[in-house]
Motif scaffolding. Structure first.
Motif, mmCIF file in Angstrom:
data_model
loop_
_atom_site.group_PDB
_atom_site.id
_atom_site.type_symbol
_atom_site.label_atom_id
_atom_site.label_comp_id
_atom_site.label_asym_id
_atom_site.label_seq_id
_atom_site.Cartn_x
_atom_site.Cartn_y
_atom_site.Cartn_z
ATOM 1 N N UNK A 120 0.832 -1.205 0.000
ATOM 2 C CA UNK A 120 0.000 0.000 0.000
ATOM 3 C C UNK A 120 0.868 1.256 0.000
ATOM 4 N N UNK A 121 0.268 2.359 -0.409
ATOM 5 C CA UNK A 121 0.909 3.674 -0.375
ATOM 6 C C UNK A 121 0.108 4.516 0.617
ATOM 7 N N UNK A 122 0.744 4.904 1.716
ATOM 8 C CA UNK A 122 0.020 5.433 2.872
ATOM 9 C C UNK A 122 0.354 6.897 3.120
ATOM 10 N N UNK A 123 -0.670 7.682 3.396
ATOM 11 C CA UNK A 123 -0.480 9.080 3.799
ATOM 12 C C UNK A 123 -1.202 9.317 5.116
ATOM 13 N N UNK A 124 -0.932 10.491 5.690
ATOM 14 C CA UNK A 124 -1.798 10.968 6.768
ATOM 15 C C UNK A 124 -3.128 11.402 6.153
ATOM 16 N N UNK A 125 -4.161 11.389 6.994
ATOM 17 C CA UNK A 125 -5.487 11.839 6.574
ATOM 18 C C UNK A 125 -5.750 13.214 7.186
ATOM 19 N N UNK A 126 -6.304 14.142 6.417
ATOM 20 C CA UNK A 126 -6.505 15.496 6.934
ATOM 21 C C UNK A 126 -7.820 15.654 7.697
ATOM 22 N N UNK A 127 -7.939 15.012 8.826
ATOM 23 C CA UNK A 127 -9.198 15.029 9.564
ATOM 24 C C UNK A 127 -9.273 16.147 10.597
ATOM 25 N N UNK A 128 -10.479 16.439 11.029
ATOM 26 C CA UNK A 128 -10.720 17.528 11.968
ATOM 27 C C UNK A 128 -10.677 17.082 13.420
ATOM 28 N N UNK A 129 -10.982 18.039 14.305
ATOM 29 C CA UNK A 129 -10.798 17.794 15.733
ATOM 30 C C UNK A 129 -12.115 17.562 16.480
#
Ligand code: ZN
Length: 363
Positions: free
Chosen positions: A265-274
């Motif tokens: 897999x190619x993995x990134x961080x996810x831009x999620x909220x708080x």
């Protein structure tokens, strides 16, 4: 312990996963091929190249099949019912003190994590070799398999609640279950039925690790890298999560990242909220090592890869929790996972499957 290679998991699963992955005998024995109920959700029986998804009826049957084949090592029960009266299935295995909880498909049109859970249950629950028994003596794993069966049936993100006029969700349609986990809201006061079911199960089980499986659209890393991202992950980002819980969540994140990467897999961080109603934040606030996993809505010919890589992450994390390997992970490595890149042109075409909302709502 190093993350499991794909080959190792294949070996661990004793070929069971491989058979299921090909849409083969385990998921749908030729002698008893499931009849696909007509409905808005696209189900594929083998003529197409995409993954074969279980209808709600087939899911129940498959869980019972796993339970039976496990000779009591996998236990399956309903922990509540959806607004339309469908059971919400919970499968557990192991007797150990370290407790992990996985949740799949809070959003009804994000189905692949549920298929991964079936593979992981087979991989972890059916073996009677010494290694499998040792693993199950160290952990207890509980999986909410398809938290939103109504949304799955209707092929949409929300639960089914035509009377809803929700703060998060869609009026006349239903609630966004993954906005109703706020620890400050008691289950009895929770308007999102299925979220309350998860809240109650969490409170009864008190897992130290909580992982929530979703799907996203299609993204790539910016040039010159340019690779398509197959998976994005994120830990709690609410400021009130304790330093200890955040550290543990990042350790889980690094391990999950490595398992996915090892599987190709190619993995990134996810831009999620708080927001504290999101499960990723809510269960971090309650002290668990809480992680979000988002599988990209890749073209149908790659859905089985997505299912398999997520199953590997589920199995590998259970093994890491059992071995104590998580404690040795540097949580700062999580922060070094690159951010998600731009949306791919036409990435929303994947939503033709109903897999990801075109507007790509968060988490
Ligand atoms: Zn989602």
């Amino acid at each position: 312990m190093r993350p499991l290679s794909f080959q190792a998991v294949r070996s661990l699963a004793a070929g069971l996963a491989a058979a299921a992955l090909t849409g083969g005998a385990l998921a749908a024995p030729a002698a008893a091929a499931p009849v696909h109920a007509p409905g808005p959700v696209t189900e594929q029986g083998g003529s197409g190249q995409g993954a074969r998804l279980h209808t709600n009826t087939e899911l129940a049957r498959e869980l019972k099949r796993i339970e039976h084949a496990s000779h009591g090592r996998v236990r399956v029960r309903s922990i509540g019912t959806s607004n339309q009266g469908r059971p919400i299935w919970y499968a557990t295995l192991g007797t150990g003190p370290t407790r992990l909880m996985y949740v799949t498909q809070q959003h009804g049109n994000e189905p692949l994590g549920t298929e991964s859970a079936l593979l992981a249950l087979r991989s972890l629950g059916l073996g009677d070799d010494r290694e499998s028994r040792a693993l199950r003596s160290k952990i207890t794993l509980g999986i909410v398999v398809r938290a939103n069966p109504d949304g799955h049936h209707h092929g949409w993100r929300y639960n089914y609640d035509p009377g809803a006029d929700p703060e998060y969700g869609e009026p006349g349609k239903g609630y966004d279950i993954n906005r109703y986990h706020d620890p400050a809201v008691a289950p009895d006061d929770n308007p999102a039925t299925e979220a309350a079911v998860i809240q109650r199960q969490y409170a009864a089980f008190r897992p130290s690790i909580m992982v929530d499986y979703h799907m996203q659209g299609r993204y790539a890393f910016p040039p010159p890298d340019g690779r398509e991202i197959t998976t994005s992950i994120l830990w709690p980002t609410n400021d009130d999560v304790s330093a200890g819980a955040l550290r543990a969540a990042k350790q889980v994140g690094v391990r999950v990242h490595d398992a996915f990467t090892g599987a190709g897999a190619v993995v990134s961080q996810y831009p999620g909220g708080s927001y504290e109603g999101i499960a990723r934040n809510a269960y971090g606030l309650r002290g668990s090592a809480s992680l979000l996993v988002e599988l990209s809505a890749l073209p149908q010919e790659r859905e089985n890869f997505q299912i398999r890589s997520a199953a590997i992450s589920m199995v590998d994390l259970a093994r890491a929790a059992a071995s104590g390997a998580l404690a040795g992970i540097d949580p700062a490595r999580a922060d070094a996972i690159p951010p998600r890149g731009p949306s791919l042109p036409g990435g929303s075409a994947a939503a033709a499957r109903g897999a990801a909302p075109a507007h790509d709502a968060a988490d």
